[in-house]
Design an enzyme around this catalytic site. Sequence first.
Site, PDB file in Angstrom:
ATOM      1  N   ARG A  15      18.120   5.544  -5.257  1.00 35.69           N
ATOM      2  CA  ARG A  15      17.354   6.711  -5.042  1.00 35.69           C
ATOM      3  C   ARG A  15      17.499   7.870  -4.232  1.00 35.69           C
ATOM      4  NH1 ARG A  15      12.743   2.922  -2.863  1.00 35.69           N
ATOM      5  NH2 ARG A  15      14.552   1.881  -2.048  1.00 35.69           N
ATOM      6  N   GLU A  16      18.808   8.249  -4.441  1.00 33.63           N
ATOM      7  CA  GLU A  16      19.295   9.364  -3.738  1.00 33.63           C
ATOM      8  C   GLU A  16      18.674  10.674  -3.805  1.00 33.63           C
ATOM      9  OE1 GLU A  16      21.048   7.635  -6.046  1.00 33.63           O
ATOM     10  OE2 GLU A  16      23.312   7.579  -5.459  1.00 33.63           O
ATOM     11  N   GLY A 433     -11.914  -4.250   0.140  1.00 39.23           N
ATOM     12  CA  GLY A 433     -11.020  -5.426   0.496  1.00 39.23           C
ATOM     13  C   GLY A 433     -10.026  -5.100   1.562  1.00 39.23           C
ATOM     14  N   ASP A 600      -9.867  -7.763  -8.662  1.00 38.07           N
ATOM     15  CA  ASP A 600      -9.650  -6.257  -9.097  1.00 38.07           C
ATOM     16  C   ASP A 600      -8.968  -6.202 -10.318  1.00 38.07           C
ATOM     17  OD1 ASP A 600     -10.606  -5.484  -6.467  1.00 38.07           O
ATOM     18  OD2 ASP A 600      -8.632  -5.828  -5.493  1.00 38.07           O
ATOM     19  N   GLU A 667     -14.443   3.955  -8.364  1.00 36.04           N
ATOM     20  CA  GLU A 667     -14.143   5.309  -7.684  1.00 36.04           C
ATOM     21  C   GLU A 667     -15.150   6.578  -8.207  1.00 36.04           C
ATOM     22  OE1 GLU A 667     -10.112   6.556  -7.148  1.00 36.04           O
ATOM     23  OE2 GLU A 667     -10.738   8.526  -7.828  1.00 36.04           O
ATOM     24  N   HIS A 696      -8.988   8.625  -0.209  1.00 40.31           N
ATOM     25  CA  HIS A 696      -7.498   9.073  -0.178  1.00 40.31           C
ATOM     26  C   HIS A 696      -7.376  10.229   0.839  1.00 40.31           C
ATOM     27  CE1 HIS A 696      -8.978   7.307  -3.907  1.00 40.31           C
ATOM     28  NE2 HIS A 696      -7.920   6.678  -3.919  1.00 40.31           N
TER      29      HIS A 696
HETATM   30  N1  GLN Z   1      -8.594  -4.705  -2.980  1.00 43.70           N
HETATM   31  C1  GLN Z   1      -7.575  -3.943  -3.150  1.00 43.70           C
HETATM   32  C2  GLN Z   1      -7.526  -3.075  -1.938  1.00 43.70           C
HETATM   33  O1  GLN Z   1      -8.632  -3.035  -1.084  1.00 43.70           O
HETATM   34  C3  GLN Z   1      -7.954  -3.076  -4.277  1.00 43.70           C
HETATM   35  C4  GLN Z   1      -6.899  -1.812  -4.169  1.00 43.70           C
HETATM   36  C5  GLN Z   1      -6.847  -0.967  -5.482  1.00 43.70           C
HETATM   37  O2  GLN Z   1      -7.863  -1.019  -6.215  1.00 43.70           O
HETATM   38  N2  GLN Z   1      -5.746  -0.453  -5.998  1.00 43.70           N
HETATM   39  O3  GLN Z   1      -6.689  -2.775  -1.325  1.00 43.70           O
END
Ligand code: GLN
Length: 756
Positions: A15-16, A433, A600, A667, A696
């Site tokens: 991974r240089e 979660g 999930d 989301e 995010h």
């Molecule tokens: N339960 C996971 C979390 O809360 C769900 C993560 C995800 O959907 N990528 O991190």
Amino acid sequence: MLTSVIGFPRIGAFRELKFALEKYFKGEMEEKELEAIAKDLRSQHFSYQKEAGIDFISSNDFSYYDCLLDTAVMCGIVPARYRELSLSDKATYFAMARGYQKEGRDVKALAMKKWFNTNYHYIVPELEDDTKISLSSEKVFDEYQEAKDLGVGTKPTVIGAYTLLSLCRYTGTKKREDYLENLSGVYRRIIAGLRERGAEWIQFEEPALVRNLDETDKRFFTSLYEKILADKKDVKILLQTYFGDVRDIYDELISMPFDGIGLDFIEGKKTLELIKKNGFPKEKTLFAGLVNGKNIWKNDYTKTLNVLDHLKTQGINTVLSTSCSLLHVPFTLDGEDKLLPEYKKHFAFALEKLVELKELADLVEDENRENADAYRKNLQLFREGRDCEDAEVKERISKIKESDYVRLPERKVRQQIQKDYLKLPKYPTTTIGSFPQTADVKKNRSSYRKGEISLDSYKEFNREKIKRAIEWQEGVGLDVLVHGEYERNDMVEYFGESLSGYLFTEKAWVQSYGTRCVKPPIIWGDVSRKKPITVEWSVYAQSLTKLPVKGMLTGPVTILNWSFPREDISIKESMTQIALAIRDEVLDLEANGIKIIQIDEAALREKLPLRKSDWNSEYLDFVIPAFRLVHSGVKKETQIHTHMCYSEFTDIIPAIDNMDADVITFEASRSDLLILDALKKYNFETETGPGVYDIHSPRIPSTQEILGALKKMLEKVPAEKLWVNPDCGLKTRGEEETRHSLVNMVEAARLLRKEA
Ligand code: GLN
Ligand code: ZN
């Protein structure tokens, strides 16, 4: 027979490139040094391929960030907001890839999307009405010349004009047709420039051709290439496709003036059939993609030679090729010292695939192949089989009944029962979660892995964390709590480690986007659950509170999609095995007093077939049942949640409803809540928690803002079905901002309840 590689991994064996870029981004490395490292990597990669005896080696398969972005830049497709930054070429490039925040200027990065059905992400180029398309970069020429100076003749590769136009975002009123003239001009200049520098072959990558194409698409493709190839003269053009077959446009392709056509025999289910049915022109070269560029298993020589023999008897001029770029597999098995030889001998990563190409190409020509060492070794390997079967798992699968896919009573009835049982308030609040994975959390895990601390102290630390998390959530006033997932590094690896049938590597990194790499585990054999995985943590968390604590699991679709799958059994069978393993965990959680369980499925949408017409028959028809199998055994009171990261499932809403979960969180905060219209339109029955804020970014949403979002949601989602939650897990966030955001979220839910 000659051999060809579509593209080679560029991140480096160690991974240089990743580490160099990260230093460069932090200002700890000069541009000159970065360029020197990149050049050195390219030269190493050329020589690996040359030494392996590969005949068609690609140049310009290198990229500092992403090849599609390189292609866009080459064509001058740079949105005004980046041009206006007046930066150097390289800085503009990285501003598009990563955003630019300096000296009071703040421009976000371009969007990123999954590259077809892979885990690689490309940067989405934007075409504006006034984008001036013109040849704007010399990269393809320079890298061709660079290889030539090293004594390596290459076929320069460029992502084709059709795929480029298919993946761009159009921000104005213009459509792809409006760019045809200028864009074909750029590609003509590339052809001319490379011809002048001595290139014999040029590769245009057109993976977009493996999707469904209608008449307009086909007409557009042919007129585009009529122009591009107008005066190509004596340079040879390879039209390279991958990730599927080209059934919609095969006839056209073989009658167009391409000198070579690259077809995928691995994912292209109809490739061989197309050739058998419609023939392949004698004057063209077929680049037969028979060495899998996406998976890590050794090639079955007998099978491959069968196909090659057939092509030969048909008199088809064939070059043996990878099925796609080797970008999607790890670099080499060398150095995987913890992997036992009995496992290792079944795998081939990028470097080992070069050997396979060469061996196969020699074997096709070998009259006496049965006696050749390479042939016999391979035959032996596949004959002796692998120790990968588990009779109990097979037996269990054979006993699955139709009724195992059906949870009773039906959801409408369950939803009422659960309301009475769980006694949650209207608009229940929860999280997805994970809680912030602060430095101490990561340290605790890594210390334990390295053997620096005992299992007891590792657990004690996590219990303390869970205890604080529960108190903290009660303080914030959430209705459904979580334990925080402090024990997990990753939502797939964590489960893989507790399932039999899984193997792990140390260095088998694959580029996911830019500098980010992933290390997918390998499904070696039949999968079953060795012992309870999450029960201890969930039960402990539940013992600390009267409020319900959600059990947290990853579903079978996501576990499979983020692993290297087996090739000796079907994806469907593998997925069913994983589903049964997770089903055991679900039932254990329930038996231990957990009332709500979240499964999930972050990656459910991701592996939809590229061809829309295959969505049901080849994917959803077994993926949705696999999910149902996981939870169909629970009691009517137990509430099953699922979570999906991207809300890009507008086009598969009935299938999502059909997963038969009681609640889904997803989301929505970044997608303008468009999905809600679709939910309403299809009368979506599952209760829903469209994320009320974007996790995010570190930004803290105000109560009013969340309240506003909720009210908008209520226009589309019935009040008795609406949940209130962030849009994903909180593991990447800081503790302070998380607390503020959640306090505001809970307050918004309370205000909303009062209004009703
Ligand atoms: N339960 C996971 C979390 O809360 C769900 C993560 C995800 O959907 N990528 O991190
Ligand atoms: Zn998510």
